[in-house]
Scaffold this motif. Structure first.
Motif, mmCIF file in Angstrom:
data_model
loop_
_atom_site.group_PDB
_atom_site.id
_atom_site.type_symbol
_atom_site.label_atom_id
_atom_site.label_comp_id
_atom_site.label_asym_id
_atom_site.label_seq_id
_atom_site.Cartn_x
_atom_site.Cartn_y
_atom_site.Cartn_z
ATOM 1 N N SER A 25 -19.440 17.164 -115.654
ATOM 2 C CA SER A 25 -18.106 16.764 -115.214
ATOM 3 C C SER A 25 -17.430 17.952 -114.551
ATOM 4 C CB SER A 25 -17.259 16.305 -116.407
ATOM 5 O OG SER A 25 -16.934 17.415 -117.233
ATOM 6 N N THR A 27 -14.706 19.251 -115.518
ATOM 7 C CA THR A 27 -14.240 20.086 -116.625
ATOM 8 C C THR A 27 -15.361 21.017 -117.092
ATOM 9 O OG1 THR A 27 -12.657 18.429 -117.341
ATOM 10 C CG2 THR A 27 -13.324 20.052 -118.979
ATOM 11 N N LYS A 28 -16.579 20.482 -117.194
ATOM 12 C CA LYS A 28 -17.705 21.327 -117.614
ATOM 13 C C LYS A 28 -17.915 22.467 -116.629
ATOM 14 C CE LYS A 28 -22.546 21.402 -118.971
ATOM 15 N NZ LYS A 28 -23.662 20.638 -119.502
#
Length: 179
Positions: free
Chosen positions: A39, A41-42
């Motif tokens: 993602s 975010t990752k």
């Protein structure tokens, strides 16, 4: 008249404990990241992991410079030759792993085609060209090196505790934060 050095210098002690805390935190953070689904975010969190790794690499270089300038205190006189050899091998292995792990991460990032941008402002050069197959090999190597580091750190801690509670030779006091 020279005096026998019985403790590490304050900069050596500070760097030891700072790096120990950062190594543990970076390792745990990396394991957390490995389990996250892909993602944005990752990817954002991975950049923080890279910053920590490069910071640890820079701290290692500083630590080596300080270690060369401020030698280590002598090991306790009662240590056997085998114990002394193991201590030296253990420390050399720790230093080597602290060098290889961030370098393998940087190489992996380069091979994946994702630049390392330190603190989001300082782009570091790619160490190798993008190569997905090589990136996967480097990822496996990075993980293996980290697992070896865990084993060596546990052995290091157990040896320090043995010296403190069984041998009672004051070895742990050499790296104590308190005087």
């Amino acid at each position: 008249m020279s005096t026998i050095q019985t403790r590490y210098s304050p900069p050596q002690i500070l760097l030891h404990w700072l790096m120990a805390a950062l190594l543990i935190g970076t390792f745990l953070f990396g394991n957390y990241l490995a389990d996250l689904p892909l993602s944005p975010t990752k990817f954002h969190l991975i950049s923080y992991h890279k910053w920590l790794g490069i910071s640890l690499l820079a701290l290692l270089l500083l630590r080596v410079a300080v270690r060369l300038a401020k030698r280590a205190p002598a090991l306790p006189a009662g240590m056997s030759a085998a114990a002394r050899a193991l201590a030296h091998i253990g420390h050399a292995t720790l230093y080597l792993l602290m060098l290889l792990i961030p370098l393998s991460g940087w190489l992996m990032s380069s091979a994946y085609g994702f630049p390392v941008v330190l603190f989001g402002v300082l782009p570091l050069p790619d160490l190798i060209a993008a190569n997905p197959a090589q990136a996967e090999q480097l990822k496996a190597g990075h993980g293996l090196l980290n697992n070896v580091l865990v084993i060596v750190v546990v052995a290091h801690v157990l040896a320090a505790l043995k010296h403190q509670f069984i041998d009672k030779d004051g070895l742990l006091e050499r790296m104590s934060l308190r005087r």
